[in-house]
Every structure is written in structure tokens, then in C-alpha cells.
Design an enzyme around this catalytic site. Structure first.
Site, PDB file in Angstrom:
ATOM      1  N   SER A 189      54.928 -86.273 -60.888  1.00 35.83           N
ATOM      2  CA  SER A 189      54.029 -86.570 -62.015  1.00 35.83           C
ATOM      3  C   SER A 189      53.863 -88.047 -62.326  1.00 35.83           C
ATOM      4  CB  SER A 189      54.517 -85.868 -63.282  1.00 35.83           C
ATOM      5  OG  SER A 189      54.203 -84.508 -63.215  1.00 35.83           O
TER       6      SER A 189
ATOM      7  N   LYS B 274      50.464 -89.262 -62.059  1.00 35.05           N
ATOM      8  CA  LYS B 274      49.439 -89.047 -63.098  1.00 35.05           C
ATOM      9  C   LYS B 274      49.001 -90.371 -63.734  1.00 35.05           C
ATOM     10  CE  LYS B 274      50.647 -84.222 -64.237  1.00 35.05           C
ATOM     11  NZ  LYS B 274      51.632 -83.733 -63.304  1.00 35.05           N
TER      12      LYS B 274
ATOM     13  N   TYR C  42      44.889 -82.992 -56.429  1.00 31.75           N
ATOM     14  CA  TYR C  42      46.021 -83.110 -57.376  1.00 31.75           C
ATOM     15  C   TYR C  42      47.361 -83.000 -56.641  1.00 31.75           C
ATOM     16  CZ  TYR C  42      49.469 -81.678 -60.854  1.00 31.75           C
ATOM     17  OH  TYR C  42      50.620 -81.573 -61.604  1.00 31.75           O
TER      18      TYR C  42
ATOM     19  N   TYR D 103      56.706 -85.689 -71.631  1.00 35.41           N
ATOM     20  CA  TYR D 103      56.449 -84.318 -72.110  1.00 35.41           C
ATOM     21  C   TYR D 103      57.083 -84.072 -73.476  1.00 35.41           C
ATOM     22  CZ  TYR D 103      55.259 -84.515 -67.335  1.00 35.41           C
ATOM     23  OH  TYR D 103      54.712 -84.937 -66.169  1.00 35.41           O
TER      24      TYR D 103
ATOM     25  N   VAL E 212      59.137 -84.761 -61.605  1.00 31.09           N
ATOM     26  CA  VAL E 212      60.217 -83.817 -61.282  1.00 31.09           C
ATOM     27  C   VAL E 212      60.935 -84.138 -59.967  1.00 31.09           C
ATOM     28  CG1 VAL E 212      59.421 -81.874 -62.691  1.00 31.09           C
ATOM     29  CG2 VAL E 212      58.628 -82.085 -60.322  1.00 31.09           C
TER      30      VAL E 212
HETATM   31  O1  DON Z   1      52.331 -79.962 -60.664  1.00 33.06           O
HETATM   32  C1  DON Z   1      53.541 -79.943 -60.763  1.00 33.06           C
HETATM   33  O2  DON Z   1      54.149 -79.103 -61.402  1.00 33.06           O
HETATM   34  C2  DON Z   1      54.314 -81.048 -60.071  1.00 33.06           C
HETATM   35  N1  DON Z   1      53.610 -81.471 -58.896  1.00 33.06           N
HETATM   36  C3  DON Z   1      54.505 -82.230 -60.950  1.00 33.06           C
HETATM   37  C4  DON Z   1      55.261 -81.928 -62.204  1.00 33.06           C
HETATM   38  C5  DON Z   1      56.051 -83.056 -62.725  1.00 33.06           C
HETATM   39  O3  DON Z   1      56.479 -83.949 -62.019  1.00 33.06           O
HETATM   40  C6  DON Z   1      56.400 -82.981 -64.145  1.00 33.06           C
HETATM   41  N2  DON Z   1      57.247 -84.093 -64.494  1.00 33.06           N
HETATM   42  N3  DON Z   1      58.269 -84.211 -65.005  1.00 33.06           N
END
Ligand code: DON
Length: 310
Positions: free
Chosen positions: A69, A72, A194, A246, A264
Site C-alpha cells: 500500500s 498508494k 492496482y 488506516y 502490508v
Molecule cells: O490490496 C491489498 O490488500 C494489498 N495489495 C495492499 C494492502 C496494504 O498494504 C494495506 N496496508 N497496510
């Protein structure tokens, strides 16, 4: 100019592994993306890139990991460098107070995601960006490589596949957005781009360098140009502060007091405006999806140096 001396930064970096040692063994690597689950959870890296062009590293700072993420912020930066603030008609700027992949909030808020850093919001930004690029993946990769000044930044096919095969929630979010008329492109095209963004591999050093533009009013770290305007850089920083971690964003503001963005994969990027960008990485996550040792490292850095935006 950073107000911190080289000696002070080096002292804090040297004491970091010991300072965070008791946070290991309390969380676990992301397991909903199988390619991330097998990672060595004992890893820890930290890198700093100062606005006067100095780099500091410690631990596994040059090892590549999945940025997830953190992408983003690149997505948003690239999108708003191409378009104006009309983007915020389609995605809000409020903290969500819910999980990054929550479906329920999207339903009762009629398909307008709370902010660009939850998955639903990033899908909308991805859709908007698709309207401004001709070769989305190549342009995204070259944007990030340029910011990091490293052509070794790459896309990890295994992580991409793993996300695609286990992307039911993101697929549901994208379909929901489409049903509310908040995606222009086909759902599969948006998801493909994405997942690509989330699947980039970078090191702490790459990320600290790449995020330096947010510590220096939007100026590119390696080229004589703006990545985004000063005003847009300020907005990205404020979104990172309020939404970048978050439903733990309040605790981050309270304990760290810096604009941050987590992923993550275990990475967290933090900005000290006017001074430096920082990246920490360690794969064990807490329940909200943020690296536990990484969070502790940022807290320790701020406590030791007294540098935060507050
Ligand atoms: O879309 C997802 O769920 C993951 N590719 C990214 C989520 C993420 O990294 C949330 N961060 N803490």
C-alpha cells in the site's frame, strides 16, 4: 537543511536494533497474500534521506521487499500531477476508521471511498490515472524508478499473481465502485493496474529516497523539476497523517506525529517536512496491518530526536 547533525542521526540509527528488539514475535507477516507469508520475519531495515542529499541506512535497508500500500502514495501523486482537485469529487479526504479493505463503509457512503489510501480509494485513483496515461504500467514503473534514482526497482510477478488469485475483496470493492458509477474503466483493467502497483519491490533506501519530494515541497529528489506542486505536496502529507495508517492513524499521530504510509509488506514511510524522509521495514504486522517493529522504530526515532511535526 536538516537540523539534526550527522552524529545524532548515526547515534539513533546505531541504537535502533536494540531499542526495538522486544517488538519481535508479537505480530505476523501478512497471510492473506500467500507470497508475503513466507518472508523471514526477523528482518529489519531503516533508511533516511535528507533534503540536503545525505543517506543513512541501518540493518536490512538495501533489501528489496513488497511495497504494497505504500504504492498508494505514488498512485495519488502521479494522478494529481496529471489532474486537478476534481479527483476529490470521487474520493474523500477523511480518515475511514475502518479496515483498509472494508466493504461496508463503501455501501452506506454510496460508492465514494473515504480517502485515497484505503483500497477502495486507491482503486478510484487508479481508475482516474488510467485516463491520463498511455502505457500505465511502464509509466508508473518509470515514475517510481526516477524518484528512487534506481532502475533496479522492479515488479514482482509472484506477488502480483498471488494478489490476483486471492483478490476477492478487492474485486468486490471494484465491482461495488463500478455499480455506483465511480469507475470509468473496466473492473479487470483497474484491478490489473492496482495489483501491479502493489507488487513493486523496493528497499528502504529506495523508498526513503523516492519519498524525499514530500519533505521538500514537491521538488523531485534527483531532477530539476516539481513532482507535484507545493500545495499538492502539502495535501499528500496531510492525507498521510490522517489516513496513511488506516484505523491506526490516530495512534500514529499521537505516538509518532509524522505523515506516514504503511504497507502490508511491512514497510512504513514517514516524512519530516523540510528535513527528511524515512523508511522502516520489518514484516511482522499488528492487527491493523502496520509493521510492529517499524512502528516502534519511528516512535523511538521521534522520541530520541524530538523531531516531529508537533
Ligand atoms: O490490496 C491489498 O490488500 C494489498 N495489495 C495492499 C494492502 C496494504 O498494504 C494495506 N496496508 N497496510
Amino acid at each position: 537543511m536538516t537540523h539534526l547533525s550527522v552524529a545524532e542521526i548515526e547515534r539513533v540509527m546505531a541504537s535502533m536494533p536494540e531499542a526495538i528488539s522486544n517488538t519481535f514475535g508479537q505480530g505476523q507477516p501478512a497471510n492473506y497474500i500467500p507470497a508475503l507469508a513466507g518472508i523471514d520475519s526477523g528482518k529489519f531495515g531503516m533508511a533516511i534521506s535528507t533534503v540536503d542529499g545525505r543517506d543513512f541506512v541501518c540493518g536490512d535497508a538495501t533489501e528489496m521487499f513488497s511495497i504494497q500500500s505504500i504504492s498508494k502514495v505514488f498512485n495519488l501523486s502521479m494522478a494529481i500531477s496529471h489532474m486537478g482537485e476534481e479527483l476529490f469529487d470521487r474520493v474523500g479526504v477523511e480518515p475511514s476508521g475502518t479496515a483498509f479493505n472494508s466493504l461496508s463503509q463503501l455501501e452506506y457512503e454510496n460508492g465514494i471511498p473515504r480517502n485515497p489510501f484505503i483500497n477502495a480509494g486507491a482503486l478510484v485513483v487508479t481508475d482516474a490515472l488510467l485516463g491520463h496515461v498511455t502505457s500505465p504500467k511502464q509509466e508508473f514503473l518509470s515514475f517510481v524508478r526516477g524518484l528512487a534514482n534506481n532502475i533496479d526497482v522492479h515488479y514482482d510477478e509472484e506477488v502480483f499473481r498471488s494478489e490476483y488469485d486471492n483478490g476477492q475483496r478487492n474485486t468486490a470493492l471494484a465491482n461495488y465502485l463500478k455499480s455506483f458509477g465511480n469507475l470509468n474503466n473496466h473492473v479487470s483493467r483497474v484491478l490489473d493496474f492496482y495489483f501491479y502497483q502493489c507488487s513493486l519491490s523496493m528497499s528502504c533506501q529506495d523508498l526513503a529516497r523516492a519519498f524525499r519530494f514530500l519533505a521538500q515541497d514537491g521538488k523531485h529528489p534527483y531532477k530539476d523539476k516539481q513532482v507535484v506542486s507545493k500545495r499538492k505536496a502539502r495535501r499528500i502529507n496531510s492525507l498521510m497523517m490522517t489516513c496513511g495508517t488506516y484505523d491506526e492513524a490516530g495512534e500514529f499521530a499521537f505516538n509518532v506525529g509524522l505523515p506516514c504510509k504503511s504497507g502490508v509488506g511491512g514497510g512504513i514511510v514517514a516524512i519530516i517536512p523540510g528535513e527528511m524522509s524515512i523508511c522502516v521495514w520489518s514484516p511482522e504486522l499488528g492487527t491493523k496491518g502496520n509493521s510492529l517493529p517499524g512502528t516502534e522504530a519511528l516512535k523511538y526515532f521521534v522520541e530520541q530526536t524530538g523531531h516531529s511535526v508537533f
